[in-house]
Design a protein around this motif. Structure first.
Motif, PDB file in Angstrom:
ATOM      1  N   SER A  87      -0.424   2.351   9.100  1.00  0.00           N
ATOM      2  CA  SER A  87       0.631   2.242   7.260  1.00  0.00           C
ATOM      3  C   SER A  87       0.086   3.699   7.131  1.00  0.00           C
ATOM      4  N   LYS A  88      -1.716   4.018   7.558  1.00  0.00           N
ATOM      5  CA  LYS A  88      -1.705   5.570   7.153  1.00  0.00           C
ATOM      6  C   LYS A  88      -1.423   6.936   7.681  1.00  0.00           C
ATOM      7  N   ILE A  89      -0.953   6.554   8.912  1.00  0.00           N
ATOM      8  CA  ILE A  89       0.301   7.545   9.964  1.00  0.00           C
ATOM      9  C   ILE A  89       1.263   7.287   9.207  1.00  0.00           C
ATOM     10  N   ILE A  90       2.418   5.703   8.532  1.00  0.00           N
ATOM     11  CA  ILE A  90       3.439   5.938   8.226  1.00  0.00           C
ATOM     12  C   ILE A  90       3.609   6.772   6.516  1.00  0.00           C
ATOM     13  N   GLU A  91       2.191   6.746   6.268  1.00  0.00           N
ATOM     14  CA  GLU A  91       2.628   7.466   4.813  1.00  0.00           C
ATOM     15  C   GLU A  91       2.887   9.510   5.528  1.00  0.00           C
ATOM     16  N   GLY A  92       2.741  10.160   6.027  1.00  0.00           N
ATOM     17  CA  GLY A  92       3.125  11.613   7.294  1.00  0.00           C
ATOM     18  C   GLY A  92       4.686  11.332   6.520  1.00  0.00           C
ATOM     19  N   TYR A  93       5.160  10.298   7.577  1.00  0.00           N
ATOM     20  CA  TYR A  93       6.808   9.903   8.190  1.00  0.00           C
ATOM     21  C   TYR A  93       7.464  10.181   6.319  1.00  0.00           C
ATOM     22  N   CYS A 111       6.458  21.577   8.975  1.00  0.00           N
ATOM     23  CA  CYS A 111       6.264  22.442   9.143  1.00  0.00           C
ATOM     24  C   CYS A 111       5.225  22.519  10.019  1.00  0.00           C
ATOM     25  N   ASN A 112       5.265  24.187  10.200  1.00  0.00           N
ATOM     26  CA  ASN A 112       4.640  24.216  11.992  1.00  0.00           C
ATOM     27  C   ASN A 112       3.579  24.792  11.900  1.00  0.00           C
ATOM     28  N   LYS A 113       2.538  24.378  10.750  1.00  0.00           N
ATOM     29  CA  LYS A 113       0.834  23.969  11.204  1.00  0.00           C
ATOM     30  C   LYS A 113       0.321  22.338  10.688  1.00  0.00           C
ATOM     31  N   PRO A 114      -0.002  22.564  12.514  1.00  0.00           N
ATOM     32  CA  PRO A 114      -1.271  21.319  12.621  1.00  0.00           C
ATOM     33  C   PRO A 114      -1.462  20.710  11.397  1.00  0.00           C
ATOM     34  N   GLU A 115      -2.356  21.332  10.589  1.00  0.00           N
ATOM     35  CA  GLU A 115      -3.213  20.963   9.486  1.00  0.00           C
ATOM     36  C   GLU A 115      -2.363  19.985   8.373  1.00  0.00           C
ATOM     37  N   CYS A 116      -1.531  20.476   8.349  1.00  0.00           N
ATOM     38  CA  CYS A 116      -0.066  19.550   7.279  1.00  0.00           C
ATOM     39  C   CYS A 116       0.436  18.872   7.982  1.00  0.00           C
ATOM     40  N   ARG A 117       0.576  17.830   6.264  1.00  0.00           N
ATOM     41  CA  ARG A 117       1.135  16.212   6.991  1.00  0.00           C
ATOM     42  C   ARG A 117       3.084  16.041   7.095  1.00  0.00           C
ATOM     43  N   LEU A 118       3.528  17.551   6.808  1.00  0.00           N
ATOM     44  CA  LEU A 118       4.278  17.373   7.777  1.00  0.00           C
ATOM     45  C   LEU A 118       4.639  18.081   9.278  1.00  0.00           C
ATOM     46  N   ARG A 130       0.616  -0.978   0.072  1.00  0.00           N
ATOM     47  CA  ARG A 130      -0.244   0.225  -0.106  1.00  0.00           C
ATOM     48  C   ARG A 130       0.773   1.119  -0.232  1.00  0.00           C
ATOM     49  N   LEU A 131       2.244   0.806   0.937  1.00  0.00           N
ATOM     50  CA  LEU A 131       3.294   2.864   1.021  1.00  0.00           C
ATOM     51  C   LEU A 131       3.519   2.838  -0.603  1.00  0.00           C
ATOM     52  N   VAL A 132       3.834   1.470  -0.933  1.00  0.00           N
ATOM     53  CA  VAL A 132       4.647   1.437  -2.120  1.00  0.00           C
ATOM     54  C   VAL A 132       3.842   2.557  -3.004  1.00  0.00           C
ATOM     55  N   ASP A 133       2.494   2.171  -3.526  1.00  0.00           N
ATOM     56  CA  ASP A 133       1.242   2.803  -4.400  1.00  0.00           C
ATOM     57  C   ASP A 133       1.141   4.021  -4.297  1.00  0.00           C
ATOM     58  N   PHE A 134       1.119   3.908  -2.775  1.00  0.00           N
ATOM     59  CA  PHE A 134       1.053   5.447  -1.885  1.00  0.00           C
ATOM     60  C   PHE A 134       2.603   6.787  -3.103  1.00  0.00           C
ATOM     61  N   LEU A 135       3.665   6.069  -3.102  1.00  0.00           N
ATOM     62  CA  LEU A 135       4.416   7.167  -3.615  1.00  0.00           C
ATOM     63  C   LEU A 135       4.327   7.444  -4.413  1.00  0.00           C
TER      64      LEU A 135
END
Length: 255
Positions: free
Chosen positions: A195-201, A216-223, A21-26
């Motif tokens: 797995s969904k959380i790992i996408e952000g990392y 990123c300093n914005k809480p709404e950003c995945r970074l 799933r993570l391969v597909d995400f990338l």
């Protein structure tokens, strides 16, 4: 992009990673080739277990001091490499030292690609701001390390959770009762959301390598570099997108 190919190295002890799933995400996010690989430690030399054991942290308030492992510690790491260790104790490892070991294991000819290792070990780094080690979910650079234990243990649970634990410690109240009360507000082991959380990392690891800025300093950003579980869940599950600025950076990277 500087990256032409990404290799993801599995951690078979954690099925919730869902590597396919993570391969597909990338592949859907970046215009690069992505390939999964088995846990590289399985094919490492016999002394690798000893090297990993030497990365253990025993003094949280001192910078890294190389540890001379005993036989039991080496056997534990050998069993962990074979994916047979059943211990539930959380052992801390210096993330940068572990990174050096994994770098040595990358096959020749792959040095121009980007390598991301998953591990169930708790990776830590020493912070000279408060002179102590802290658990980390991500060790950046190439290769990068994403620690599933770090994702679960490094961001703090709700303050109320810790207050109730301390308040009820002497009263003999079952910890499981308190855990059940706050269930869902933080990640647990074998959590289906991992797995969904790992996408952000993964995004943070790649942005760091490409731009030298992972967060990123914005809480709404995945970074967003979440220090609390509630912020981690919000940025990666509830909101689940990049801010406008980083969305534009991503667009520029993939053009």
């Amino acid at each position: 992009m500087k990256i032409s190919k990404i290799f993801l190295y599995d951690e078979p002890a954690i099925s919730e990673i869902q590597l396919e799933r993570l391969v597909d995400f990338l592949k859907q996010t970046f215009t690069v080739q992505v390939e999964k690989r088995e846990n590289i430690l399985k094919y490492s030399k016999k002394d690798t277990a000893e090297k990993i054991a030497s990365c253990r942290i025993f003094n949280l308030i001192k910078p890294f001091e190389r540890h001379i492992p005993n036989r039991d510690e080496i056997v534990f790491e050998q069993e962990n490499i074979r994916n047979t260790s059943k211990t539930e104790n959380i052992i801390m490892y210096d993330g940068f030292e572990l990174q050096k070991i994994l770098t040595e294991l990358i096959p020749d000819g792959d040095s121009d690609s980007f390598h991301i290792f998953f591990t169930n070990k708790l990776t830590c780094t020493y912070d000279y701001n408060d002179y102590r080690y802290h658990g980390r979910a991500l060790i950046g650079a190439n290769p990068s390390i994403i620690s599933t234990t770090g994702i679960i243990e490094a961001p703090a649970k709700p303050r109320e959770y810790y207050l109730e634990l301390m308040a009820n410690y002497t009263q003999g109240i079952n910890v499981d009762t308190i855990k059940q009360k706050y269930k869902g507000t933080y990640l647990e082991y074998n959590d289906y959301r991992l797995s969904k959380i790992i996408e952000g990392y993964l995004l943070q690891a790649i942005f760091y390598y490409e731009t030298a800025d992972a967060f990123c300093n914005k809480p709404e950003c995945r970074l967003f570099n979440a220090h609390w579980q509630k912020d981690l869940i919000y940025s990666q599950i509830e909101n689940c997108r990049l801010c406008e600025n980083h969305q534009q950076i991503l667009k520029n990277l993939t053009m």
